[in-house]
Design an enzyme around this catalytic site. Structure first.
Site, PDB file in Angstrom:
ATOM      1  N   ALA A  65      -7.802 -19.737 -54.491  1.00 26.28           N
ATOM      2  CA  ALA A  65      -7.258 -18.557 -55.174  1.00 26.28           C
ATOM      3  C   ALA A  65      -8.324 -17.469 -55.162  1.00 26.28           C
ATOM      4  CB  ALA A  65      -6.874 -18.928 -56.595  1.00 26.28           C
ATOM      5  N   GLY A 108      -7.188 -23.670 -54.083  1.00 24.62           N
ATOM      6  CA  GLY A 108      -5.823 -23.331 -53.685  1.00 24.62           C
ATOM      7  C   GLY A 108      -5.580 -23.525 -52.198  1.00 24.62           C
ATOM      8  N   GLU A 111      -4.720 -26.979 -51.832  1.00 26.55           N
ATOM      9  CA  GLU A 111      -3.416 -27.181 -52.485  1.00 26.55           C
ATOM     10  C   GLU A 111      -2.252 -26.702 -51.601  1.00 26.55           C
ATOM     11  OE1 GLU A 111      -4.903 -25.238 -56.035  1.00 26.55           O
ATOM     12  OE2 GLU A 111      -4.376 -27.007 -57.209  1.00 26.55           O
ATOM     13  N   GLU A 131     -12.777 -26.162 -58.359  1.00 25.29           N
ATOM     14  CA  GLU A 131     -12.516 -25.331 -59.541  1.00 25.29           C
ATOM     15  C   GLU A 131     -13.450 -25.658 -60.699  1.00 25.29           C
ATOM     16  OE1 GLU A 131     -10.205 -26.825 -57.707  1.00 25.29           O
ATOM     17  OE2 GLU A 131      -8.563 -25.430 -57.310  1.00 25.29           O
TER      18      GLU A 131
HETATM   19  N1  CAA Z   1     -12.018 -15.714 -53.866  1.00 26.49           N
HETATM   20  C1  CAA Z   1     -12.503 -14.491 -53.585  1.00 26.49           C
HETATM   21  N2  CAA Z   1     -13.454 -14.263 -52.645  1.00 26.49           N
HETATM   22  C2  CAA Z   1     -13.919 -15.332 -51.960  1.00 26.49           C
HETATM   23  C3  CAA Z   1     -13.459 -16.635 -52.198  1.00 26.49           C
HETATM   24  C4  CAA Z   1     -12.456 -16.804 -53.205  1.00 26.49           C
HETATM   25  N3  CAA Z   1     -11.924 -18.019 -53.480  1.00 26.49           N
HETATM   26  N4  CAA Z   1     -14.113 -17.486 -51.382  1.00 26.49           N
HETATM   27  C5  CAA Z   1     -14.942 -16.728 -50.637  1.00 26.49           C
HETATM   28  N5  CAA Z   1     -14.841 -15.416 -51.004  1.00 26.49           N
HETATM   29  C6  CAA Z   1     -15.568 -14.266 -50.458  1.00 26.49           C
HETATM   30  C7  CAA Z   1     -17.010 -14.261 -50.936  1.00 26.49           C
HETATM   31  O1  CAA Z   1     -17.099 -13.686 -52.222  1.00 26.49           O
HETATM   32  C8  CAA Z   1     -17.653 -13.436 -49.843  1.00 26.49           C
HETATM   33  O2  CAA Z   1     -17.384 -12.071 -50.098  1.00 26.49           O
HETATM   34  P1  CAA Z   1     -18.576 -10.974 -49.915  1.00 26.49           P
HETATM   35  O3  CAA Z   1     -18.901 -11.031 -48.439  1.00 26.49           O
HETATM   36  O4  CAA Z   1     -17.931  -9.694 -50.331  1.00 26.49           O
HETATM   37  O5  CAA Z   1     -19.709 -11.427 -50.755  1.00 26.49           O
HETATM   38  C9  CAA Z   1     -16.869 -13.822 -48.598  1.00 26.49           C
HETATM   39  O6  CAA Z   1     -15.652 -14.388 -49.042  1.00 26.49           O
HETATM   40  C10 CAA Z   1     -17.597 -14.866 -47.771  1.00 26.49           C
HETATM   41  O7  CAA Z   1     -17.921 -15.948 -48.636  1.00 26.49           O
HETATM   42  P2  CAA Z   1     -19.396 -16.580 -48.743  1.00 26.49           P
HETATM   43  O8  CAA Z   1     -20.423 -15.527 -48.492  1.00 26.49           O
HETATM   44  O9  CAA Z   1     -19.466 -17.322 -50.026  1.00 26.49           O
HETATM   45  O10 CAA Z   1     -19.340 -17.564 -47.483  1.00 26.49           O
HETATM   46  P3  CAA Z   1     -20.172 -18.913 -47.277  1.00 26.49           P
HETATM   47  O11 CAA Z   1     -19.926 -19.302 -45.861  1.00 26.49           O
HETATM   48  O12 CAA Z   1     -21.566 -18.766 -47.736  1.00 26.49           O
HETATM   49  O13 CAA Z   1     -19.473 -19.975 -48.279  1.00 26.49           O
HETATM   50  C11 CAA Z   1     -17.594 -21.086 -49.308  1.00 26.49           C
HETATM   51  C12 CAA Z   1     -18.162 -20.372 -48.042  1.00 26.49           C
HETATM   52  C13 CAA Z   1     -18.340 -22.408 -49.524  1.00 26.49           C
HETATM   53  C14 CAA Z   1     -16.121 -21.361 -49.027  1.00 26.49           C
HETATM   54  C15 CAA Z   1     -17.770 -20.160 -50.520  1.00 26.49           C
HETATM   55  O14 CAA Z   1     -17.258 -18.870 -50.205  1.00 26.49           O
HETATM   56  C16 CAA Z   1     -17.054 -20.649 -51.750  1.00 26.49           C
HETATM   57  O15 CAA Z   1     -17.537 -21.554 -52.413  1.00 26.49           O
HETATM   58  N6  CAA Z   1     -15.916 -20.013 -52.090  1.00 26.49           N
HETATM   59  C17 CAA Z   1     -15.176 -20.320 -53.313  1.00 26.49           C
HETATM   60  C18 CAA Z   1     -14.419 -21.617 -53.174  1.00 26.49           C
HETATM   61  C19 CAA Z   1     -13.711 -21.926 -54.471  1.00 26.49           C
HETATM   62  O16 CAA Z   1     -14.311 -22.064 -55.521  1.00 26.49           O
HETATM   63  N7  CAA Z   1     -12.360 -22.061 -54.408  1.00 26.49           N
HETATM   64  C20 CAA Z   1     -11.538 -22.362 -55.565  1.00 26.49           C
HETATM   65  C21 CAA Z   1     -10.978 -21.105 -56.142  1.00 26.49           C
HETATM   66  S1  CAA Z   1     -10.122 -21.389 -57.678  1.00 26.49           S
HETATM   67  C22 CAA Z   1      -8.572 -21.957 -57.236  1.00 26.49           C
HETATM   68  O17 CAA Z   1      -8.247 -22.063 -56.068  1.00 26.49           O
HETATM   69  C23 CAA Z   1      -7.653 -22.239 -58.395  1.00 26.49           C
HETATM   70  C24 CAA Z   1      -6.405 -22.952 -58.044  1.00 26.49           C
HETATM   71  O18 CAA Z   1      -6.292 -24.156 -58.053  1.00 26.49           O
HETATM   72  C25 CAA Z   1      -5.183 -22.190 -57.725  1.00 26.49           C
END
Ligand code: CAA
Length: 257
Positions: A65, A108, A111, A131
């Site tokens: 998400a 998500g 999911e 999460e």
């Molecule tokens: N939401 C918004 N932006 C996101 C994102 C997310 N879930 N995941 C990545 N991005 C963005 C980052 O903020 C970054 O943006 P900027 O360049 O503007 O800084 C861009 O995408 C690239 O990401 P990273 O620089 O972090 O890339 P990386 O290769 O170093 O890491 C990753 C990749 C491990 C996937 C890391 O981005 C990450 O941990 N992302 C979040 C994953 C996460 O926590 N997902 C769960 C979300 S909550 C959910 O999904 C609830 C539900 O059940 C419905």
């Protein structure tokens, strides 16, 4: 609707939806979900399409998400607008959907892959429900479908620790049906899609419904439903054609009715 966050193609009974929000690793913002739903609505009415492929990029299927959109939400905002609700359309889509997963399928992203019917994973795929690291819990089936796919212990480990599993582990646990080299992912996904696309559309819909009922209910309820759906195929010309073709030692010519 103008599609800003995905690319949509269709050919030879196969529709492909490619999530295309690379700057955010295909994070599932409201607009992206709206676009998926818009396309699924079109596809559900399109008898030319028998099967759908949902894919992302080589780096990310979807990283979850959109955390930017969620960061300021409060309980009251969720009560007024349950932003996850529209995601459910993917799980309710009647025709087969194959998730073709490379790179991150997190939160998500994992999911919506699990809402699809088959997951084919590239070797670089990573699945998880991180999460907990954001101070919250999964919301689109990550505590439900994951348990049914990988069992309680592994689901607990993933959800409680926020750790990820790679494609081979996902295969061992039954989360995905196949792991292929990244360069073969499209070819392998299309091969499966072509195979499915050649079947009778109404029979595909009934077969999918029967399996989902098993997944979502008790064994005895699933068995009753399966028997009724099986019996209902006997109203279809394609059922007659399939059996006659076997007996006459020729390939079936399905007319989707
Ligand atoms: N939401 C918004 N932006 C996101 C994102 C997310 N879930 N995941 C990545 N991005 C963005 C980052 O903020 C970054 O943006 P900027 O360049 O503007 O800084 C861009 O995408 C690239 O990401 P990273 O620089 O972090 O890339 P990386 O290769 O170093 O890491 C990753 C990749 C491990 C996937 C890391 O981005 C990450 O941990 N992302 C979040 C994953 C996460 O926590 N997902 C769960 C979300 S909550 C959910 O999904 C609830 C539900 O059940 C419905």
């Amino acid at each position: 609707m103008e599609l800003e966050n995905l690319i949509f193609k269709k050919a030879n009974k196969i529709a492909t939806i490619t999530l295309n929000r690379p700057k955010f690793l295909n994070a599932l913002c409201d607009q992206l979900i709206k676009e998926i739903n818009y396309v699924l609505d079109l596809l559900s009415k399109d008898d030319e399409v028998h099967v759908v492929i949902l894919k992302g990029s080589h780096k990310a299927f979807a990283a979850g998400a959109d955390i930017n959109e969620m960061k300021d939400l409060k309980l009251i905002s969720h009560i007024k607008k349950d932003f996850i609700k529209p995601w459910e359309k993917i799980s309710k889509f009647k025709k087969p959907i194959i998730a073709s997963v490379a790179g991150y399928a997190l939160g998500g992203g994992c999911e919506i892959a699990m809402m699809c019917d088959v997951i084919i994973a590239a070797k670089n795929a990573k699945f998880g429900q991180p999460e907990i690291n954001l101070g919250t819990i999964p919301a689109a089936g990550g505590t439900q479908r994951l348990v049914k796919s990988v069992g309680k212990s592994k689901a607990m480990e993933l959800v409680l620790s926020g750790s990820t599993i790679n494609a081979e582990e996902a295969l061992n646990y039954g989360l995905v049906s196949k792991v292929v080299p990244l360069e073969d992912l499209d070819k392998e996904t299309i091969n499966l899609a072509k195979n499915i696309a050649n079947k009778s559309l109404p029979i595909l819909i009934l077969a999918k419904e029967a399996i989902l009922r098993s997944f979502e209910s008790t064994l005895s309820e699933g068995m009753i439903n399966e028997r009724r759906l099986f019996q209902s195929t006997f109203e279809l010309e394609d059922r007659k054609e399939g059996m006659m073709a076997f007996l006459e030692k020729r390939p079936p010519k399905f007319k989707n009715n």
